[in-house]
Design a protein around this motif. Structure first.
Motif, PDB file in Angstrom:
ATOM      1  N   PHE A  81      -1.609   8.490   4.236  1.00  0.00           N
ATOM      2  CA  PHE A  81      -2.531   9.627   4.280  1.00  0.00           C
ATOM      3  C   PHE A  81      -2.047  10.704   3.311  1.00  0.00           C
ATOM      4  CE2 PHE A  81      -4.416  13.030   7.343  1.00  0.00           C
ATOM      5  CZ  PHE A  81      -5.534  13.148   6.526  1.00  0.00           C
ATOM      6  N   GLY A  82      -0.738  10.946   3.340  1.00  0.00           N
ATOM      7  CA  GLY A  82      -0.155  11.908   2.416  1.00  0.00           C
ATOM      8  C   GLY A  82      -0.363  11.488   0.964  1.00  0.00           C
ATOM      9  N   TYR A  83      -0.211  10.191   0.679  1.00  0.00           N
ATOM     10  CA  TYR A  83      -0.434   9.691  -0.693  1.00  0.00           C
ATOM     11  C   TYR A  83      -1.844  10.045  -1.153  1.00  0.00           C
ATOM     12  CZ  TYR A  83       3.690   6.628  -0.394  1.00  0.00           C
ATOM     13  OH  TYR A  83       4.947   6.124  -0.280  1.00  0.00           O
ATOM     14  N   LEU A 104      -2.848   9.259  -9.404  1.00  0.00           N
ATOM     15  CA  LEU A 104      -2.561   7.817  -9.349  1.00  0.00           C
ATOM     16  C   LEU A 104      -3.748   7.023  -8.818  1.00  0.00           C
ATOM     17  CD1 LEU A 104       1.136   7.641  -8.134  1.00  0.00           C
ATOM     18  CD2 LEU A 104       0.218   6.958 -10.353  1.00  0.00           C
ATOM     19  N   TRP A 141      -2.149  16.680  -9.658  1.00  0.00           N
ATOM     20  CA  TRP A 141      -1.352  16.724 -10.894  1.00  0.00           C
ATOM     21  C   TRP A 141      -0.990  15.335 -11.374  1.00  0.00           C
ATOM     22  CZ3 TRP A 141       3.812  14.972 -10.744  1.00  0.00           C
ATOM     23  CH2 TRP A 141       4.281  14.652  -9.447  1.00  0.00           C
ATOM     24  N   LEU A 142      -0.958  14.351 -10.416  1.00  0.00           N
ATOM     25  CA  LEU A 142      -0.622  12.978 -10.793  1.00  0.00           C
ATOM     26  C   LEU A 142      -1.691  12.072 -10.189  1.00  0.00           C
ATOM     27  CD1 LEU A 142       1.561  11.230 -12.169  1.00  0.00           C
ATOM     28  CD2 LEU A 142       2.674  11.048  -9.942  1.00  0.00           C
ATOM     29  N   LEU A 152      -6.135   1.328   3.379  1.00  0.00           N
ATOM     30  CA  LEU A 152      -6.492   2.724   3.122  1.00  0.00           C
ATOM     31  C   LEU A 152      -6.482   3.041   1.632  1.00  0.00           C
ATOM     32  CD1 LEU A 152      -4.788   4.505   6.123  1.00  0.00           C
ATOM     33  CD2 LEU A 152      -7.217   4.133   5.724  1.00  0.00           C
ATOM     34  N   LEU A 179       1.016   2.962  -6.799  1.00  0.00           N
ATOM     35  CA  LEU A 179       1.181   3.761  -5.591  1.00  0.00           C
ATOM     36  C   LEU A 179       1.433   2.847  -4.385  1.00  0.00           C
ATOM     37  CD1 LEU A 179       1.136   6.663  -4.589  1.00  0.00           C
ATOM     38  CD2 LEU A 179      -1.296   6.413  -4.114  1.00  0.00           C
ATOM     39  N   ARG A 186      -3.850  12.301  -0.163  1.00  0.00           N
ATOM     40  CA  ARG A 186      -4.046  13.733  -0.410  1.00  0.00           C
ATOM     41  C   ARG A 186      -3.303  14.196  -1.655  1.00  0.00           C
ATOM     42  NH1 ARG A 186      -8.426  14.557   2.509  1.00  0.00           N
ATOM     43  NH2 ARG A 186      -8.089  14.299   4.744  1.00  0.00           N
ATOM     44  N   LEU A 187      -2.110  13.645  -1.863  1.00  0.00           N
ATOM     45  CA  LEU A 187      -1.216  14.156  -2.897  1.00  0.00           C
ATOM     46  C   LEU A 187      -1.543  13.603  -4.280  1.00  0.00           C
ATOM     47  CD1 LEU A 187       1.011  16.166  -2.429  1.00  0.00           C
ATOM     48  CD2 LEU A 187       2.642  14.276  -2.274  1.00  0.00           C
ATOM     49  N   TYR A 188      -1.985  12.364  -4.334  1.00  0.00           N
ATOM     50  CA  TYR A 188      -2.167  11.715  -5.638  1.00  0.00           C
ATOM     51  C   TYR A 188      -3.632  11.362  -5.883  1.00  0.00           C
ATOM     52  CZ  TYR A 188       2.855  11.483  -5.118  1.00  0.00           C
ATOM     53  OH  TYR A 188       4.170  11.822  -4.925  1.00  0.00           O
ATOM     54  N   VAL A 191       0.676   7.740   8.375  1.00  0.00           N
ATOM     55  CA  VAL A 191       0.830   9.143   8.015  1.00  0.00           C
ATOM     56  C   VAL A 191       1.227   9.257   6.547  1.00  0.00           C
ATOM     57  CG1 VAL A 191       2.195  11.212   8.429  1.00  0.00           C
ATOM     58  CG2 VAL A 191       1.420   9.824  10.360  1.00  0.00           C
ATOM     59  N   VAL A 192       2.159   8.414   6.117  1.00  0.00           N
ATOM     60  CA  VAL A 192       2.635   8.476   4.742  1.00  0.00           C
ATOM     61  C   VAL A 192       1.504   8.173   3.763  1.00  0.00           C
ATOM     62  CG1 VAL A 192       4.242   7.486   3.097  1.00  0.00           C
ATOM     63  CG2 VAL A 192       4.986   7.898   5.441  1.00  0.00           C
TER      64      VAL A 192
END
Lengths: 259, 348, 292
Positions: free
Chosen positions: A107-109, A121, A118-119, A207, A131, A111-113, A104-105
């Protein structure tokens, strides 16, 4: 419980744990038909892919431990010295990685980075490596923080710090020359667990598409017959060495401390 | 026929011989203390009575019945442990009723007995509390009620007071003694505290290296110790090395001073024992002199240390407004009664 | 009366000591909290950012529900068996009168085995219970038992459960051993003095005391199995559709991705492991209150 029943339970349990290890080792030695040989190991060790992924994971593990400890040791020290009220919260934070599945975490990376964030990575190799390292620090956080926190609690941090300050030491000196040596054993034992975790990690590396040892293992498993078992044996040996070293250090430190 | 009889008990753990030829007969309703330093075997004796340890040799009988081979749960023993050992998951009432419940007693009977026991220990309003909500003294009283609730034949107390504060220790020990007398239950009490043993017991067993050195009333044990160990362990004792110079009258020499003990003594060196409270700053009939080395004002008592011919003696005086404590360095003449002087057998 | 006014309390000033935990707070926010929140929020958003429950509804399709269901079944089975066997093994070593020297090796091995998860573990079991595995072979040639004929397949519910037990049992042993040490010898002695049999002691005292720890550890083992991705993928490829494998495939984009559905699946996993872990924490606090 009678003693006979106790023996029976223990022996049955031992059989369950030993058989898979025997199966794994036996398979890894069976590459040559009709006799045991180290051929699978020879092939694996000569595989440049193995060397690359293994080296990559070792480097990642070392980076994870160094950066993780740079984050954990000063924080644990500072919380114990100045913000003891914050301790339950910090402890809870460090246990969260056991609660939230790694998949899950990561997956969040993603989507987020991603490249349009904005970053970005994941847009560069270096960024993705960073990352992944941060993900590994997160996975190791429960073990590193707990080990260091326990180590710090065993020494009287406040008195040590005051004594050093009265002698004119600065914060850098205090952390590097005073606190670190006192919690070195704790740092090392946290480091060994982290090393074992990173060496075997699969989900995050796969992933994020990085050439780590875990995904390489999985790839070999899907495509080769005997080599994967040699690799699994090597991985088991690494885990064993890490946890064994950790326990040895912990025991050694307990004996060295007056009770 | 005595109620509880321990005959020729022996017990070893590996190479260490913990209990040697231990014999004891306890009357019904008697309160017996096993007194001794840690490692003297007193707890092992208690655990053999309870059935937790099997004696290597010897037998144990309760109410005329040999229980040596009987399991713990069939012995009808109530036991109170040092660290309370209340079941933390059960309320006070459930703890006290545990013994009756496992024996299948009817529920109404259990609750009546629990009420009775809680009233006995003075905690009738704590029935629904959990052990962690009680103080140490309260927990130990509940433990006593739990041990007594199934009406055991014998009550065993294993240092029940040593985990408590000094003040509660005294009040609880008196309470234990009162309950024991009210119920008339035969009791064995293990302790390393001689004051507890002396103040509570009908008889005291002083143990040393696995052997019962002396069995007697507190008065006997204190005033007529059978061995050098008993003399030194029970109470404070001054020991003086002296020389018998006249065997017939029992005259001994302490340096230049002479003391007539009025009893025949073998000639040669002798060890004398003197309780600090047996020495008086005034009165006689016999006297000794010495130089005051220290003078400690302890409130109700003044303890003075005197150098008599190179040996230090402590003497206790009650505080008095009419007399200031002696000063250090002063020469002090003090009296004693020769019959209070113990002649201690050479250490064997 | 004093001349105290309701506003006499000085305004809370900023404590500079808080700056010391800033790096840590930043790290945890960026790499743990924010990614998780991103998923949780995403589960309730349409691609253009407005609120919706459609993603969550999307979970209630047959294939996704069945993947959650088999995941839950495997997690429950491996947690239950793991708790039971781990408990029995720890009890045997702590209270069974076995030589004291066995204890340290058991704890060390448990430390190793509970960390030996993932791909290598899957290989170890393939080599043992797989079609060409050691045990499969010995049973067939020496005893004439064909595991396959009995319906056993390593790539199945039971195959996965047996494999997961390799890290579940040791984890139970590591957590339950200190709790067993916490059972005081005097409790057992007091019970037997009061006439209780061994069974009565266990039923009325020991098990109730251990119960929160056992159930709490069960919850932890459940979460542990539920989030295990690598072992499952290495063992079964994608032949067994358990929830983490479905999510893995979603992220990889193997399955035609409705990314919002991926959020919802991840959210479902968070909810299930969170429930398990909150259970663990609550029961843990209860058991510590008793054992004070």
């Amino acid at each position: 419980m009678t003693r006979a029943a106790a023996w029976a339970i223990l022996i049955l349990g031992a059989i369950y744990f030993i058989l898979p290890l025997m199966g794994m080792i036996e398979f890894s030695l069976s590459m040559r038909r009709g006799e045991y040989s180290l051929d699978a190991y020879r092939i694996v060790l000569a595989d440049p892919q193995f060397r690359r992924t293994f080296g990559y994971s070792v480097m990642m593990a070392i980076a994870t431990i160094v950066v993780g400890m740079l984050l954990v040791v000063p924080t644990a020290y500072w919380v114990q010295l100045k913000l003891p009220r914050l301790r339950p919260l910090i402890e809870f934070m460090t246990l969260l990685p056991l609660v939230i599945p790694a998949i899950v975490v990561v997956f969040g990376y993603i989507r987020l980075y991603n490249t349009s964030s904005w970053l970005p990575l994941t847009g560069s190799l270096t960024g993705t490596n960073i990352l992944l390292m941060c993900g590994y620090i997160m996975l190791g956080l429960p073990y590193m923080y707990r080990a260091v926190d326990t180590g710090l609690r065993a020494v009287d941090v406040a008195t040590l710090t005051e004594a050093a300050q009265s002698l004119g030491a600065g914060w850098g000196t205090i952390l590097w020359r005073l606190i670190l040596p006192n919690v070195l054993v704790a740092v090392l034992s946290g480091a060994f667990v982290t090393f074992a975790i990173v060496m075997g990690e699969f989900t995050m590396a796969a992933l994020l598409n990085r050439p780590a040892f875990g995904p390489y293992l999985q790839l070999m498993g899907a495509n080769r017959a005997y080599e994967p078992f040699a690799l699994a044996t090597i991985a088991f040996a690494i885990t064993w060495a890490c946890i064994g070293a950790m326990q040895l250090f912990t025991r050694f430190s307990r004996q060295g401390r007056p009770t | 026929m005595s109620f509880l009889k321990l005959s020729h008990l022996e017990k070893s753990f590996g190479a260490s011989h913990v209990v040697r030829n231990f014999n004891l007969e306890v009357e019904r309703g008697e309160f017996i203390s096993l007194l001794g330093p840690s490692g003297c075997g007193k707890t092992t004796v208690l655990r053999m009575v309870a059935g937790f340890e099997k004696p290597d040799v010897g037998s144990i009988s309760i109410a005329g019945k040999d229980v040596t081979a009987l399991g713990v749960r069939r012995r009808d023993i109530g036991m109170v442990f040092q660290a309370y050992a209340l079941f933390p998951n059960l309320t006070v009432a459930q703890n006290v009723g545990f013994g009756l419940k496992v024996q299948g007693t009817a529920r109404s009977e259990i609750s009546a007995r629990v009420q009775e026991m809680l009233a006995l220990i003075g905690l009738p309003d704590k029935a629904d509390r959990y052990p962690y909500q009680l103080s140490g003294g309260q927990q130990q009283r509940v433990a006593l009620a739990r041990a007594l609730a199934p009406r055991p034949k014998v009550l065993l107390l294993d240092e029940p007071l040593s985990a408590l504060d000094a003040k509660i220790r005294v009040s609880l020990r008196n309470e234990i003694r009162e309950i024991q007398k009210a119920l008339g239950i035969t009791t064995i009490f293990v302790t390393h505290d001689q004051e507890e043993a002396l103040s509570l017991s009908d008889r005291v067993v002083v143990m040393h290296k696995g052997v019962a050195d002396q069995i007697g009333t507190p008065f006997e044990v204190y005033n007529a110790p059978a061995t050098r160990f008993v003399a030194g362990f029970v109470g404070t004792l001054n020991t003086l090395e002296a020389e018998v110079i006249d065997a017939a009258t029992g005259t001994v020499a302490l340096g230049a001073q002479r003391l007539v003990l009025d009893r025949p003594l073998p000639p040669g060196p002798v060890t004398l024992g003197l309780r600090p409270e047996m020495l008086h700053m005034e009165g006689g009939p016999a006297y000794l002199t010495g130089r005051v080395m220290a003078s400690d004002f302890l409130g109700s008592v003044v303890r003075v240390r005197v150098d008599v011919a190179g040996q230090i003696l402590a003497l206790d005086q009650f505080n008095s407004t009419r007399r200031a404590p002696p000063r250090v360095g002063e020469e002090l003449r003090f009296g004693l009664n020769p019959s209070d002087v113990l002649v201690i057998a050479p250490a064997g | 009366m004093t001349d105290q006014t309701p506003h006499s309390r000085p305004p809370r000033r900023f404590n500079p000591a808080w700056l010391g935990v800033l790096p840590f707070a930043l790290f945890v926010s960026m790499f743990l909290i924010a990614p998780t929140l991103n998923i949780v929020i995403g589960a309730f958003q349409t691609p253009d950012g407005s609120f919706t429950l459609a993603n969550i509804q999307g979970l209630f399709t047959r294939s996704i529900m069945s993947s959650y269901w088999i995941s839950i079944k495997i997690s429950v089975a491996s947690a239950a068996i793991g708790s039971l066997v781990g408990f029995l093994m720890a009890t045997a070593v702590v209270l069974g009168g076995l030589p004291r020297g066995l204890r340290a090796p058991l704890m060390t091995f448990s430390g190793v085995a509970s960390n030996f998860a993932g791909v290598p573990l899957a290989f170890a079991f393939l080599a043992t219970l797989g079609p060409l595995g050691l045990v499969t072979g010995v049973l067939r040639t020496e005893f004439g038992i064909n595991l396959r004929a009995y319906g056993f397949n390593i790539l199945s519910f039971w195959g996965l459960t047996i494999t997961y037990l390799f890290f579940q049992i040791p984890l139970m042993i590591l957590i339950i051993t200190p709790a067993l040490d916490g059972l005081k010898r005097e409790w057992r002695e007091a019970a037997s003095c009061l006439g209780a049999t061994g069974a009565q002691y266990w039923r009325m005292v020991a098990l109730p005391i251990l119960f929160p720890t056992i159930i709490g550890t069960f919850a932890l083992l459940f979460a542990n199995a539920f989030g295990a991705v690598a072992t499952a993928i290495a063992l079964t490829g994608s032949s067994l559709n358990i929830a983490p494998i479905m999510l893995f495939a979603q992220i990889r984009g193997d399955v035609l991705g409705d990314p919002q559905l991926g959020y919802a699946m991840a959210f479902g996993m968070i909810v299930i492991t969170a429930v398990a872990n909150v259970t663990y924490i609550v029961l843990r606090i209860r058991s510590e209150r008793w054992l004070k």
